[in-house]
Design a protein around this motif. Structure first.
Motif, PDB file in Angstrom:
ATOM      1  N   ALA A  28       0.975  -1.177  -0.044  1.00 59.24           N
ATOM      2  CA  ALA A  28      -0.044   0.051   0.007  1.00 59.24           C
ATOM      3  C   ALA A  28       0.807   1.238  -0.021  1.00 59.24           C
ATOM      4  O   ALA A  28       1.990   1.141   0.743  1.00 59.24           O
TER       5      ALA A  28
ATOM      6  N   SER B 162       2.313  -1.950   5.494  1.00 60.81           N
ATOM      7  CA  SER B 162       2.300  -1.638   4.039  1.00 60.81           C
ATOM      8  C   SER B 162       1.773  -2.830   3.346  1.00 60.81           C
ATOM      9  O   SER B 162       1.030  -2.887   2.346  1.00 60.81           O
TER      10      SER B 162
ATOM     11  N   GLY C 248      -1.537  -3.605   1.791  1.00 58.63           N
ATOM     12  CA  GLY C 248      -1.393  -4.099   0.257  1.00 58.63           C
ATOM     13  C   GLY C 248      -1.982  -5.259  -0.148  1.00 58.63           C
ATOM     14  O   GLY C 248      -2.415  -5.485  -1.293  1.00 58.63           O
TER      15      GLY C 248
ATOM     16  N   ASP D 125      -2.513   5.517  -0.438  1.00 59.61           N
ATOM     17  CA  ASP D 125      -3.584   4.703   0.019  1.00 59.61           C
ATOM     18  C   ASP D 125      -4.077   4.590   1.338  1.00 59.61           C
ATOM     19  O   ASP D 125      -5.124   4.642   1.890  1.00 59.61           O
TER      20      ASP D 125
END
Lengths: 551, 436
Positions: free
Chosen positions: B57, B81, B85, B61
């Motif tokens: 991410a 992340s 993600g 985001d």
């Protein structure tokens, strides 16, 4: 001197290697009797048999018997416990489910019932089944159920394979398939090994006999007796290893193309080692735990059928027969090459006759159409190669480190072997935008690959210091360990076992050992660390033998 | 060979090199046995079930659902992340039609992370479902109504907070009664903000509720509500700590129950949340959920030590749940008739504790009561870390009045002593910060 023999569907190639020199090559027609074929090929080499230090075979015997289902009936005794219904993986009436269950850490929670196993064995025996495969779920974490079943039925069956000895990998359905195939092809393989030994002895060859495996490594004939399933798909392995042996710059990541008449096999070599299928190879429509090279086969070759659809030219994926210039029924890329004068073996006139109607329908110049046909063929190969590379790079990773530092596979050169490789070289270089090597001796690359492949074997060690247990399924080790054992202890132990058991594993004790995977996890219960869970995969490194590559 | 009835994508990311601390429940070992079980059962070889790689991410985001104080970088680790993600990848697979549904089997979890993030709460730094939902709204504008059904044992107070004012995201949480478990919230009275009344539904369940009770709530409350709401996307926050063996909760749900729950709910995306019985529950629960998503028979999936009689709930518990479900359904049916506040601005003040990081936060929130759009709002937030900030949210589909109000709040902060002023302008996908 080493002899390498690759038995293909139509032809059998043999090669004799002395140090870094190829001293003899031979090509014979593959007959119905493979032992005769081998004998003919060796004789055709016309060399001094007394100087042969070993003979390596790449055969389609086990592959074909599995694909054509030409194997002896084999029984399976399977214990699973809760989970996906194992009967979904049973494909003959001779598969039997018995009680018994082991969990993911190797703890037994439902014992085996000896009376039930004996009754199943009796049923199989009564049906005249000679071979039995034994598999339990999580046997690679605790092989005791497979061993217990074996000891109950031991004396009654001639051919027995135990799932945990074939692979240390987790995957119960694949273990069932692998063990079944191993058991089923065992009698065929044993008979074959015996006859080949006899034939070699008659020629005066008494040096070791080895077999090429799906992973591009070799193992001894006696190991092949016990683990015949590992010799499946040795054909593509032979060509990849042959390409590797002939590669001038093996340290550059290489895209290997074995371009045949019907198909092109695509593989990748990284640092002189071919990449493997992570979970195991497929055969006969089923997934196995057999370690094998990652190869993509695409319906694009020199004899691919060329058709017109609207204003499009379609090349492949099927083959109608040989090229028109060789007396075949329809136009092929080889005919296009023949028209352009780049393939001179066939009858150019026939090629012109075959391709002209296509040029007519498209209203294009004949040579333009020929170039278009070849670029479509090469384009199809490239498209598949890109998808293959993409698939390799999209492989899931499980650590932050690997997420942030991805190792991108990016080939820097092409290597092409197989019939049309030399003619397609300039087209490949243009399409891929990289150098393409078509090695000398490409015609016997497969036999050379067999001759020069190192012996390989992988073992898996799992140590759980909380349960005080260490398992190495492939070697049947299941023993108590001290709570203080560390990962480096485990690694040293694994290396020692791999060398000490070289004979039994059918490998050379001098092979370079490398770590494929190692992980260590703290086991925490409550809020304190109660042990370590360690996983280690070791292998003798695949590749080409040093006598060849070091020179 | 087994073939799945539905194409199911699996994003598996066990983060084998990340932990909160060596003996914390959120540690490397957490998904190890799940991976072993899924591998050994050959789940990924089932025709139609495919594993895909997680993604990362981006900062943007994360800025869509969150105000990270002082900034994103300092509030997260790379593991967050990847975990967020991974959820984004799962959504992408579903919305691009690559698969019919997907399971983001990732860690660390996220459902305790609120809109303002000063640190970690309940093992969560950022709300991975919210990062995914906002990503979906940005990239797939046809997805307008989203339902999140949170079946973690703990109330997902973070997801509730992020979507408190959002009438287009229906949040339903089934959890162990907050009077007996962290985070102590999640009661039926928590019904949504003034512009989103009825779009936040809590079903607090008595300790030791087992399969019958939870499945009753699914069949007799969650499903009828979803039928009325007609979501474009259903997400299951698939925490697995309702399991009878979970060490930090007191419920009695089983792996078979979790599989059946997902069969009933048929979510588009499942996201792993909590669940810390890493040996006795997760391997079986996760296998069951994957099979249920794919439409493969899961009836033989069972924990080795399962004794249904021992964990069956008291009949009085079932009676209690029946009554609760009836009351909640009645409440839901009257959602259109709730009276909104009459004044233009609605205020609330509250204190939030970040148990994982030991941070206290004090919030004063002002939302514009709006009939045209979900309403702009501002949060004045000061934390024990020393940061005092103002955060302004202009929602998706904001009306011009709310947009103007939000921008005015941002341009002319009401005090000078904020460390920074943040702005989320959803329609323009712009996330600004002014350091004062």
């Amino acid at each position: 001197m080493i002899i390498g023999i690759d038995i293909g569907g139509t032809h059998t190639d043999a090669v004799c290697v002395d140090g870094r020199n190829i001293t003899a090559t031979a090509k014979t027609v593959t007959g119905d009797d493979l032992v005769h074929t081998i004998r003919d090929a060796i004789e055709a080499l016309a060399i001094d048999f007394s100087k042969i230090s070993r003979t390596v075979l790449s055969t389609t015997l086990s592959t074909n018997s599995i694909i054509e289902k030409k194997y002896a009936p084999a029984g399976m005794i399977v214990s699973a416990g809760p989970g996906i219904d194992p009967r979904r993986y049973f494909f003959t009436d001779d598969f039997h489910l018995v009680e018994g269950a082991i969990d993911h850490r190797g703890r037994e929670y439902i014992p085996i019932r000896a009376d039930e196993v004996a009754r199943v064995a009796g049923t199989l025996k009564k049906k005249g089944v000679d071979g039995v495969g034994i598999v339990s779920k999580f046997s690679v974490r605790n092989p005791s159920h497979e061993i217990a079943i074996h000891s109950i039925i031991n004396s009654e069956f001639e051919h027995v394979s135990l799932g945990h000895t074939l692979s240390g990998g987790l995957n119960f359905p694949r273990r069932i398939h692998t063990t079944f195939f191993n058991t089923a092809v065992m009698p065929v393989q044993k008979r074959f090994v015996h006859s080949v030994r006899k034939a070699l002895a008659e020629l005066g060859i008494r040096s070791p006999l080895l077999f090429l495996k799906a992973d591009g490594g070799t193992f001894s004939d006696s190991a092949a007796d016990r683990h015949p399933v590992e010799t499946i798909l040795s054909g593509p392995a032979a060509s990849m290893m042959g390409g590797l042996a002939l590669c001038h710059d093996p340290q550059t990541t290489t895209l290997m193309l074995d371009i045949g008449g019907t198909t092109t096999d695509i593989g990748i070599l990284i640092g002189g080692v071919p990449i493997l299928e992570p979970k195991g190879v497929d055969i006969g429509g089923l997934k196995t735990l057999v370690r094998g090279l990652k190869v993509m086969s695409v319906g694009a070759g020199g004899d691919s059928c060329v058709r017109v659809s609207g204003s499009e030219i379609l090349v492949g994926p099927d083959r109608d027969g040989p090229p028109a210039c060789m007396g075949g029924p329809s136009p092929t890329p080889m005919d296009a090459l023949a028209v352009l004068g780049q393939f001179t073996k066939g009858d150019r006139q026939k090629a012109v006759q075959a391709v002209t109607p296509i040029a007519g329908r498209l209203g294009q110049d004949l040579s333009d159409v020929c170039r278009r046909i070849i670029s479509i063929l090469v384009g199809n190969i490239k498209k598949s190669a890109c998808a293959f590379i993409d698939e390799v790079n999209r492989h899931p990773v499980y650590t932050i480190y690997e997420m942030l530092h991805p190792e991108i596979v990016e080939p820097g050169q092409l290597m092409a072997i197989g019939g049309p490789a030399a003619q397609l070289k300039p087209y490949l270089e243009e399409s891929f935008g990289m150098r393409c090597t078509v090695p000398e001796h490409a015609m016997v690359a497969n036999a050379l690959g067999a001759a020069l492949a190192r012996t390989t074997r992988q073992i898996t060690l799992t140590a759980d210091t909380q349960l005080r247990r260490m398992i190495c399924p492939e070697l049947g080790i299941d023993e108590q360990i001290p709570a203080s054992m560390t990962l480096s202890d485990l690694r040293r132990r694994g290396e020692r076992e791999l060398r000490d058991n070289a004979d039994r594993l059918g490998i050379s004790a001098q092979g370079e050992i490398s770590v494929l995977e190692e992980q260590v996890f703290n086991i925490v219960r409550g809020f304190s660390t109660t042990g370590r869970n360690m996983r280690l995969k070791l292998q003798t490194k695949p590749g080409v033998i040093e006598e060849w590559s070091a020179l | 060979m087994i073939t799945a009835r539905r194409k199911t994508g699996l994003i598996f990311f066990p983060a084998y090199d990340w932990e909160i601390s060596p003996s914390h429940p959120e540690r490397q070992e957490r998904l190890l046995y799940t991976q072993d079980q899924v591998m050994e059962e050959g789940v990924l070889d089932i025709e139609g079930i495919t594993e895909f790689k997680a993604g990362l991410a981006t900062e943007k985001d994360i800025c869509r659902p969150h105000f990270c104080v002082p900034d994103v970088e300092s509030r997260i680790t790379p593991s967050h992340s990847v975990s967020a993600g991974g959820c984004i990848e799962a959504a992408r697979l579903v919305l691009d039609g690559t698969v019919d549904n997907a399971f983001a089997l990732v860690r660390p979890p996220g459902h305790h992370a609120m809109r303002v993030v000063h640190g970690a709460r309940g093992f969560c730094n950022i709300n991975i479902e919210a990062v995914m939902i906002e990503w979906v709204r940005k990239h797939y504008p046809h997805i307008r109504k989203i339902a999140v059904v949170d079946t973690d044992c703990h109330h997902g107070d973070g997801t509730q907070d992020v979507y408190w004012h959002d009438p287009n995201v229906l949040y339903i949480s089934l959890h162990q009664d907050g009077r007996t478990l962290y985070p102590g919230s999640g009661f039926p009275e928590e019904f949504g903000g003034p512009n989103a009344l009825g779009k936040n539904l809590n079903i607090p369940l008595p300790p030791r509720t087992s399969d019958e009770g939870i499945l009753h709530v699914m069949e007799h409350f969650v499903m009828p509500v979803l039928k009325d709401f007609e979501p474009d996307l259903i997400i299951n926050s698939a925490g697995q700590d309702n399991h009878y063996s979970d060490p930090i909760t007191n419920m009695s749900f089983t792996a078979g129950g979790y599989a059946r729950l997902n069969e009933i709910l048929a979510p588009d995306i499942c996201v792993l949340e909590g669940g810390y019985s890493i040996e006795a529950a997760l391997p079986y629960v996760n296998t069951g959920i994957i099979l249920a998503l794919a439409g493969v028979d899961y009836s033989y999936i069972r924990e080795p030590d399962l004794d249904p009689e021992r964990i069956r709930e008291d009949p009085r518990v079932i009676d209690y749940i029946r009554n609760l479900t009836d009351d909640l359904l009645d409440l839901w049916s009257r959602r259109e008739h709730f009276e909104r506040p009459q004044e233009e601005f609605f205020r609330r003040s509250r204190n939030i504790f970040y148990d994982t990081d030991g941070i206290s936060e004090s919030q004063h929130e002002v939302v514009r009561v709006c009939t045209e759009c979900p309403g702009a709002y501002r949060i004045d937030s000061s934390a024990s870390t020393g940061y005092h900030v103002l955060a302004i949210h202009i929602p998706w589909g904001a009306c011009s009045r709310c947009r103007e109000q939000g921008l005015a709040w941002f341009e002319k902060p009401d005090r000078k002593n904020y460390y920074a002023v943040y702005l989320q302008d959803m329609d323009n996908d712009e996330y600004s910060v002014k350091i004062l």
